[in-house]
Motif scaffolding. Sequence first.
Motif, PDB file in Angstrom:
ATOM      1  N   MET A  21      24.775  40.812  36.882  1.00  0.00           N
ATOM      2  CA  MET A  21      23.982  39.827  36.856  1.00  0.00           C
ATOM      3  C   MET A  21      23.661  39.564  35.826  1.00  0.00           C
ATOM      4  O   MET A  21      22.344  38.911  35.681  1.00  0.00           O
ATOM      5  CB  MET A  21      23.068  40.628  38.797  1.00  0.00           C
ATOM      6  CG  MET A  21      23.511  40.620  39.643  1.00  0.00           C
ATOM      7  SD  MET A  21      22.503  41.156  41.026  1.00  0.00           S
ATOM      8  CE  MET A  21      21.123  40.391  40.959  1.00  0.00           C
ATOM      9  N   ALA A  22      23.103  40.965  35.051  1.00  0.00           N
ATOM     10  CA  ALA A  22      21.992  41.589  33.551  1.00  0.00           C
ATOM     11  C   ALA A  22      22.983  40.425  33.243  1.00  0.00           C
ATOM     12  O   ALA A  22      21.840  39.116  32.219  1.00  0.00           O
ATOM     13  CB  ALA A  22      22.402  42.831  33.585  1.00  0.00           C
ATOM     14  N   GLU A  23      24.224  40.137  33.077  1.00  0.00           N
ATOM     15  CA  GLU A  23      24.438  39.063  32.238  1.00  0.00           C
ATOM     16  C   GLU A  23      23.868  37.343  32.491  1.00  0.00           C
ATOM     17  O   GLU A  23      23.743  37.193  31.423  1.00  0.00           O
ATOM     18  CB  GLU A  23      26.376  39.423  31.882  1.00  0.00           C
ATOM     19  CG  GLU A  23      26.980  40.387  31.501  1.00  0.00           C
ATOM     20  CD  GLU A  23      27.132  39.852  30.204  1.00  0.00           C
ATOM     21  OE1 GLU A  23      27.915  38.827  29.964  1.00  0.00           O
ATOM     22  OE2 GLU A  23      28.230  40.886  29.549  1.00  0.00           O
ATOM     23  N   LYS A  24      24.205  37.272  33.654  1.00  0.00           N
ATOM     24  CA  LYS A  24      24.091  35.881  33.549  1.00  0.00           C
ATOM     25  C   LYS A  24      22.612  35.920  33.861  1.00  0.00           C
ATOM     26  O   LYS A  24      21.727  34.675  33.000  1.00  0.00           O
ATOM     27  CB  LYS A  24      24.042  35.476  35.311  1.00  0.00           C
ATOM     28  CG  LYS A  24      25.076  35.608  36.217  1.00  0.00           C
ATOM     29  CD  LYS A  24      25.818  34.336  35.940  1.00  0.00           C
ATOM     30  CE  LYS A  24      26.638  33.658  36.320  1.00  0.00           C
ATOM     31  NZ  LYS A  24      28.002  34.377  35.668  1.00  0.00           N
ATOM     32  N   HIS A  25      21.592  36.942  34.167  1.00  0.00           N
ATOM     33  CA  HIS A  25      20.549  36.394  33.518  1.00  0.00           C
ATOM     34  C   HIS A  25      19.707  36.696  31.887  1.00  0.00           C
ATOM     35  O   HIS A  25      19.236  35.260  31.456  1.00  0.00           O
ATOM     36  CB  HIS A  25      19.253  37.969  33.884  1.00  0.00           C
ATOM     37  CG  HIS A  25      18.812  37.988  35.517  1.00  0.00           C
ATOM     38  ND1 HIS A  25      18.230  36.269  36.269  1.00  0.00           N
ATOM     39  CD2 HIS A  25      19.059  38.569  36.092  1.00  0.00           C
ATOM     40  CE1 HIS A  25      18.429  36.927  37.324  1.00  0.00           C
ATOM     41  NE2 HIS A  25      18.719  37.676  37.830  1.00  0.00           N
ATOM     42  N   THR A  26      20.804  37.118  31.017  1.00  0.00           N
ATOM     43  CA  THR A  26      20.297  37.359  29.743  1.00  0.00           C
ATOM     44  C   THR A  26      21.136  35.245  29.010  1.00  0.00           C
ATOM     45  O   THR A  26      20.183  34.781  28.716  1.00  0.00           O
ATOM     46  CB  THR A  26      21.194  37.851  28.986  1.00  0.00           C
ATOM     47  OG1 THR A  26      21.047  39.369  29.788  1.00  0.00           O
ATOM     48  CG2 THR A  26      21.339  38.323  27.515  1.00  0.00           C
ATOM     49  N   LYS A  27      21.795  34.653  29.862  1.00  0.00           N
ATOM     50  CA  LYS A  27      22.744  33.557  29.619  1.00  0.00           C
ATOM     51  C   LYS A  27      21.141  32.889  29.713  1.00  0.00           C
ATOM     52  O   LYS A  27      21.219  31.551  29.087  1.00  0.00           O
ATOM     53  CB  LYS A  27      24.014  33.205  30.148  1.00  0.00           C
ATOM     54  CG  LYS A  27      25.017  34.042  29.479  1.00  0.00           C
ATOM     55  CD  LYS A  27      25.686  33.114  29.912  1.00  0.00           C
ATOM     56  CE  LYS A  27      27.268  33.420  29.643  1.00  0.00           C
ATOM     57  NZ  LYS A  27      28.473  34.264  30.224  1.00  0.00           N
ATOM     58  N   LYS A  28      20.836  33.407  30.827  1.00  0.00           N
ATOM     59  CA  LYS A  28      19.453  32.065  31.362  1.00  0.00           C
ATOM     60  C   LYS A  28      18.012  32.093  30.644  1.00  0.00           C
ATOM     61  O   LYS A  28      17.520  31.790  30.942  1.00  0.00           O
ATOM     62  CB  LYS A  28      19.162  31.796  32.671  1.00  0.00           C
ATOM     63  CG  LYS A  28      20.743  31.063  33.673  1.00  0.00           C
ATOM     64  CD  LYS A  28      20.542  31.033  35.394  1.00  0.00           C
ATOM     65  CE  LYS A  28      19.053  30.520  35.287  1.00  0.00           C
ATOM     66  NZ  LYS A  28      18.375  31.745  36.515  1.00  0.00           N
ATOM     67  N   LYS A  29      18.666  33.025  29.426  1.00  0.00           N
ATOM     68  CA  LYS A  29      16.805  33.666  29.182  1.00  0.00           C
ATOM     69  C   LYS A  29      16.112  34.028  29.573  1.00  0.00           C
ATOM     70  O   LYS A  29      15.102  34.319  29.494  1.00  0.00           O
ATOM     71  CB  LYS A  29      16.290  32.401  28.181  1.00  0.00           C
ATOM     72  CG  LYS A  29      17.628  32.024  27.469  1.00  0.00           C
ATOM     73  CD  LYS A  29      17.180  32.124  25.992  1.00  0.00           C
ATOM     74  CE  LYS A  29      18.497  31.688  25.087  1.00  0.00           C
ATOM     75  NZ  LYS A  29      19.497  31.747  25.183  1.00  0.00           N
ATOM     76  N   CYS A  30      16.557  34.805  31.222  1.00  0.00           N
ATOM     77  CA  CYS A  30      15.441  36.065  31.623  1.00  0.00           C
ATOM     78  C   CYS A  30      16.145  37.019  31.336  1.00  0.00           C
ATOM     79  O   CYS A  30      16.615  37.636  32.268  1.00  0.00           O
ATOM     80  CB  CYS A  30      15.766  35.470  33.051  1.00  0.00           C
ATOM     81  SG  CYS A  30      15.998  34.044  33.678  1.00  0.00           S
TER      82      CYS A  30
END
Length: 2001
Positions: free
Chosen positions: A1550-1559
């Motif tokens: 989840m952290a990776e996904k968020h980082t990708k979306k700049k969250c």
Amino acid sequence: MTHLNSLDVELAQELEDFTEDDLDVLFTPKECRTLQPSLPEEGVELDPHVRDCVQTYIREWLIVNRKNQGSSEICGFKKTGSRRDFHKTLQKQTFESESLESREPSTQARPRHLNVLCDVSGKVPLTACGFDLRSLQPDQRLENLLQQVSAEDFEKQNEEARRTNRHAELFALYPSVDEEDAVEIRPVPECPKEHLGNRILVKVLTLKFEIEIEPLFASIALYDVKERKKISENFHCDLNSDQFKGFLRAHTPSVAPSSQAKSAVFSVTYPSSDIYLVVKIEKVLQQGEIGDCAEPYMVIKEGDGGKSKEKIEKLKLQAESFCQRLGKYRMPFAWAPISLTSFFNVSTLEREVTDVESMVGRSSVGERRTLSQSRRLSERALSLEENGVGSNYKTTTMTVNSFFKQEGDRLSDEDLFKFLADYKRSSSLQRRVKSIPGLLRLEISSAPEIINCSLTPEMLPVKPFPENRTRPHKEILEFPIREVYVPHTVYRNLLYVYPQRLNFANKLASARNITIKIQFMCGEDASNAMPVIFGKSNGPEFLQEVYTAITYHNKSPDFYEEVKIKLPAKLTVNHHLLFTFYHISCQQKQGASVESLLGYSWLPILLNERLQTGSYCLPVALEKLPPNYSMHSAEKVPLQNPPIKWAEGHKGVFNIEVQAVSSVHTQDNHLEKFFTLCHSLESQVTFPIRVLDQKISETSLEHELKLSLICLNSSRLEPLVLFLHLVLDKLFQLSVQPMVIAGQTANFSQFAFESVVAIANSLHNSKDLAKDQHGRNCLLASYVHYVFRLPEPPRDPPKSGGAATLPDPRYHTYGRTSAAAVSSKLLQARVMSSSNPDLAGTHCAADEEVKNIMSSKHFHEELALQMVVSTGMVRETVFKYAWFFFELLVKSMAQYVHNMDKRDNFRRTRFSDRFKDDITTIVNVVTSETAALLVKPQKENEQAEKINISLAFFLYDLLSLMDRGFVFNLIKHYCNQLSAKLTNLPTLISMRLEFLRILCSHEHYLNLNLFFMNADTAPASPCPSISSQNSSSCSSFQDQKIASMFDLTPEYRQQHFLTGLLFTELVAALDAEGEGISKVQRKAVSAIHSLLSSHDLDPRCVKPEVKVKIAALYLPLVGIILDALPQLYDFTAADARSGKNRANGSDEDQEGISAINQNMALAIAGNNFTSKTSGTMLSSLPYKQYNMLSADTTRNLMICFLWIMKNADQSLIKKWIADLPSMQLNRILDLLFICVSCFEYKGKQSSDKVSTQVLQKSRDVKARLEEALLRGEGARGEMMRRCRAPGNDRFPGLSENLRWRKEQTHWRQANEKQDKTKAELDQEALISGNLATEANLIILDMQENIIQATSALDCKDSLLGGVLRVLVNSLSCDQSTTYLTHCFATLRALIAKFGDLLFEEEVEQCADLCQRVLHHCSSSMDVTRSQACATLYLLMRFSFGATSNFARVKMQVTMSLASLVGKAPDFNEEYLRRSLRTILAYAEEDIAMQATPFPTQVEELLCNLNSILYDTVKMREFQEDPEMLMDLMYRIAKSYQTSPDLRLTWLQNMAEKHTKKKCYTEAAMCLVHAAALVAEYLSMLEDHSYLPVGSVSFQNISSNVLEESAVSDDTLSPDEDGVCSGRYFTESGLVGLLEHAAELFSTGGLYETVNEVYKLVIPILEAHRDFRKLTSTHDKLQKAFDSIISKGHKRMFGTYFRVGFYGSKFGDLDEQEFVYKEPAITKLPEISHRLEGFYGQCFGEEFVEVIKDSAPVDKTKLDPNKAYIQITFVEPYFDEYEMKDRVTYFEKNFNLRRFMYTTPFTLEGRPRGELQEQYRRNTVLTTMHAFPYVKTRISVIQKEEFVLTPIEVAIEDMKKKTLQLAVAIHQEPPDAKMLQMVLQGSVGATVNQGPLEVAQVFLAEIPADPKLYRHHNKLRLCFKEFIMRCGEAVEKNKRLITADQREYQQELKKNYHKLKENLRPMIERKIPELYKPIFRVESHKRDSFHRSSFRKCETQLSQGS
């Protein structure tokens, strides 16, 4: 060399032995543009000067060549980094990343469905394996996987497989290194050639007028209006029909083909927008003014028919009679200007001019262009030459529709320039100039480089000139507006005569129609007119006479004629120009002749033996000229008898200008004098000789010549440059030629030398002359390279006796040309005969002494001597421009050796000892000069660098000519001398490096280094295999020897001199500290890199045995690289930054260069803080602050390392490894680890001309910049974030960082892919793919060597980890299938060999390995997949064998899969399912295991994996809906509550996904949750006080973390096997997670949380006494707190919206409400557009509707077939008590659970109404968790509503307004604009529903309802405060305004008082009931008490409000 074994002798010879010389003296014929070289006319005896000039122009070039200087192939290779067709020899490497791109589209096309939304709840039970695995078809299995083979055999097979199909030349695949450092490339100067400017081809297509009645003649020329100069000669052409040509037949004796040209090539050196093409038209002379003659052309039209036809016929007849009678005379008729502005396009001009100037020789001084730049410039200049004016000019057709009539009294050039200037201003001339309608069409284009059939200005045919003559093109000579500094290279001798004005005003009546006949005479007789005048169009090529055009009835006519004359080569006093003046009678009179003579004038061509040019005003003689008139000038004729009758009494009445364009006449006094004196020395002359206007006797000759030498440099620069070659030749001749003048020996050496020095100085200092990148003047460079040859000994030196000695025949053969074209042979015969070399004089008995003096000196010795003895300024200049003198020395030495045939004798004796001493002195002086300059300021440094480089080139050349020992001594002196003088280390190293780099580029470098001498150290025979040979059996001596081969030992430095020096510099550079050292390091590495690269590509070194020897020479480099390990750029960290495959990496640490962040790396590698395997450099190296190398430098160093490893003797390497201590081995592994990341394949997108590195560089810079911008909040950051939203990514393939628009700043160069063809890109990708494969295979070989060499030793456990780390790293990069096949084979061998160790010790690596192998199991490439399956199966099988229960591997595989599924976007579940099925097949076929529980366990595991895959498929469905995706991932993570490892993995996903979306905040929260989870389990395992106590300790970071507490019963205890064994369940893992979280928080701008996170980290670090880490932690804390202070309110935290879903289409979501967190300043339309768009795609746009208001939704009124979304903006809501704790802006935006939105309404149901009926509903929502959370949307669990009555609404509004005012008043620093805005809204006159209206509605009267009293009073008090604040604001504004706002202030004040007055009655009226005294008062205290009680009551009230 006796002790070399035979093999080595052969090798040495193969590389060409020392004996042979490298320099070859070649004569190469000069390239000639024309078919025949331009030569003087035949049969004339030439002057010595003309003869010399011609000789210089036609003799061949003398070039000293190196025989082997990189046979062209290497050079080519070196330069371009790839041969033309080299890529065709390569195999295409397949990379999965690329095969995916081609398949992409098919997967995208599937329609999206949302049906899964309904059943997301509840996890599918494991048994329901989605669909059964067995139904699938398994992949191809590897056949011999399960056979038992011994480990050794297995390794052997692998090795053989790896050895096949390898690429021999590693460097051929590597992008060539930056040219910036390539000092050793000596640019070959451009060959001297004739100067051509920008060439324009002008074709005349049509020329006609309304009526065609007579022949017309055009002449075309270019004029520059601004410079007021005619810039080309005339081009004559006519387009007359045959009929009209017939009119003139009587006057044209013949028509030469060359005169029929209709197109011309003009040349323009300095293009500008002021250039005009002027076309002048003449007609045959006829009676009448020009106006009268032009009349019919303006009046009659051809098409009128009838009458006009008759008129035209009549005119034709008339014209014909005039033609017959006056056909040879012309009259002016019309002209037309054509502006070439559009052609020399002005916008390109700026660029043009600078380029042109560099081409003509201008270039700013001191600018050191890099090679690539100067190469670009010269290419540009060439293209300019080729294409005329650059290739971007289309062919344009210019049409002129009207001509200006010529005015008889305004024909001169002055008038023309006035006209043109007028025309330029208004594009039409003044009204009074009449125009004639007509049509002229020209086609103008840039001339191609090769034009068939064209003629030079001398009418010589230019190559190619086809036999079948077409109409020729004429080249038109240019008269440039400024000097052009290009030395003459062709014979040209032209004279232009311009008669300008004649004044016969006072002359007798008969002179009216005046013409001048112009002739070039060689005597006074009429027959002596020479046919040397160039003819015009359609006539003979050469004429004897020419007539000027006639102006009718004009007694003082102007002329515009240009007479072009070909000057005879030998001019005498008899040559003169003769002008004869005639009156032409236009009317035919009976018996009268056409011409009547008016007078004569003349101009002698020579004056004092010198060509006369310039302007003259000549007198006119009215009668026949006396004999011998031409001996004198017309102005100074001595008195005659009878006297001559002159017009105007001998006054000048005829103005004329004469110009010469000549490459024999210098037109400069100093040069003229110099040449004349030189010739008087060379040939026999009679004294006294005449020079200009002085006579020189033999006695004064020596003095005059010395004077002349001194003055030579004061001649103008242009003539000096034009005659440069000849001047230098003469000077060198003088310097060695002993002279006997008047019986005295004269020595001019010193004077000649000083003159050369002065010339060199002025050429270098001129701003107008170009230099190359080494700062060498291009003219001198090309002179030395092509022109210079040893001065010939005098053929017949004039002796006092006057006798000539016979010349030495030996010199003839040499000095004269050896293979010239026949024509030049003939010429030579002619030239030689003139000085008659064979004339044997009578011999006088000249005494011996004279003979000795006369013996010629050797030029090189003389030059060296002069350099040594020079003093003062001369000396300074000599060393400043040492390069020139060095090159002269070398070239003359080479010729000397060539002549003397000294190539056979020993080098030692070639040159005299005195000469050697001189050379030594020169080198020492230059070295100390250099050192002295370096101590001075920056400007001098550049000078020093240049001198240093030229010295290096000099020694380089000497190595080819002199004794090498002697040269090596010089080199040694140089190095020692520099070290002694210089203190600044970087400069010192840099100088020595450039010096050595040049020397090492010597073609015999290998032999110079005795590279075969190390042969005796390594046994020649292949040694027995290492496994059979114990390390003890080798003698220890041998071991030491082997070890020392890899170190830089003193013996090595003695034996291999140059390489030793180079390595020493490299070591020094790597160790050095200080300013600018990284540049020096780059230089050092680049030097070695280019050396190796040149060996690798040298055809002489192709044989493997030669390469082995060369590699042995470089072994010490390996040691150096290993020592430099901590300084290498860490590519792994760089990858991590782009979020590639590791969990760390923020941009914070990577300020300049990503150094290896030691502990982060460890944490990620999962090692404890003190780890037994030296996992990173940390443990293997002492801690020192190193100077980090840049990425490029590191990459270049790595490729060198790999090259040595690839080419060195493998058995030697194995031996070396076997003896290394394990710490060194670990270092090697670390190095290999970095190598892997360094040579990762970057894919097609980024393989770029600029080489991958540059792109990488620009990406990093860009990433950093973007990061900064994104972090900088505010609109700019916002805009950036918008641009980067996933939606508008134009290049999906490029890594994130290349997202924003390409045009910005300097990243442009790095990725201009647009202009590359697909083929080029493919070719580059092909090469870089092969490089990646080859590099990785070398690394793999190296690992195999390590494994094999150490398997005998006992340290293998620690090494195994290192090897695995490298292998896993290589698997995590993008690799080709070729490499993967080999890599998996090695892995399987490892598993088979060390299985038990692997599973016991290397838990971490094992986990990584599982993940990587699994990743490849999902590969789309069948080969890779089958390899990966086999490896994974073996892994399971061996782990089962080791523990008979493979729980641990099971756990790791499951976790790996979970993390794969979450992270990899390109992950393909179908392939993975296939692989699972294949593994199942292996298990079923594995007979040996059938008896064990293994197969069933495997099946169980695979089933489990399948179910995880099932979840993923689901995730796929929601790929487009980020919120839903997160919900699902969150749910999956929740379902793993029982297996902490998997839950952790999913949280990280989840952290990776968020980082990708700049969250970033959400990503950080995921990591915090993960850390809490780890903490829970750690606290169960061990009880350390410094560890956090489970998730409770995390509450300050977020109240949500408690979810992670391990309370439920089904939690596993951490002791169970395989549970919590992951790398993160350690203290370092915890720290790693928290640090990463902190970095993300800081990126997201939540600096306060950073502090909370570190509060947990610091105790752990303290307990570990890890002070380095603590330093950096506190540093980060400081940064965080600084950011809080500096950014304060400028931070944006997020915007919140309530989103409700209504409609059965939504499934589970129906009637659900969520609060969404969006990026800061997201507007409502944005989110509504996004959601509407997304659901529109799911259900169809027509079914989705957004509800616009925020009123409660009534479901019954909605259409059941539609999906409704209601979106409302909400704000965080706090109770009053909460506000006390939430003080800062951050606290008001963190940990939010309650939100509020307001809905206005009226009781009637409208949303808005009048003030008194406006109600408001406030809705407060409570969410399930607090924001920020691990998701960006949280569901709403509670809803409360409050309704405000109209008066309460008013109170809220007024409070808000007052608060705004208060804020604006107290703002620091004050913001006037803000204040005025708020004020305007408060007191402004026009504010609708403003404060006044509110007051009038609610306060006008006391309300009837007592319940409202309180509200009424509250509102009244609000107003009271409001008006007080307004007053303050007005006052404050008064202090802030500027002078121009005074009026505005008055207005505000007025409005304020008005408002105050209006409000006063309402504010002062109190409701008496509210103010009843609270208790009765004694009367005597009344006053004071009353008031106080009232006040108290009031304050209580206001508090209650």
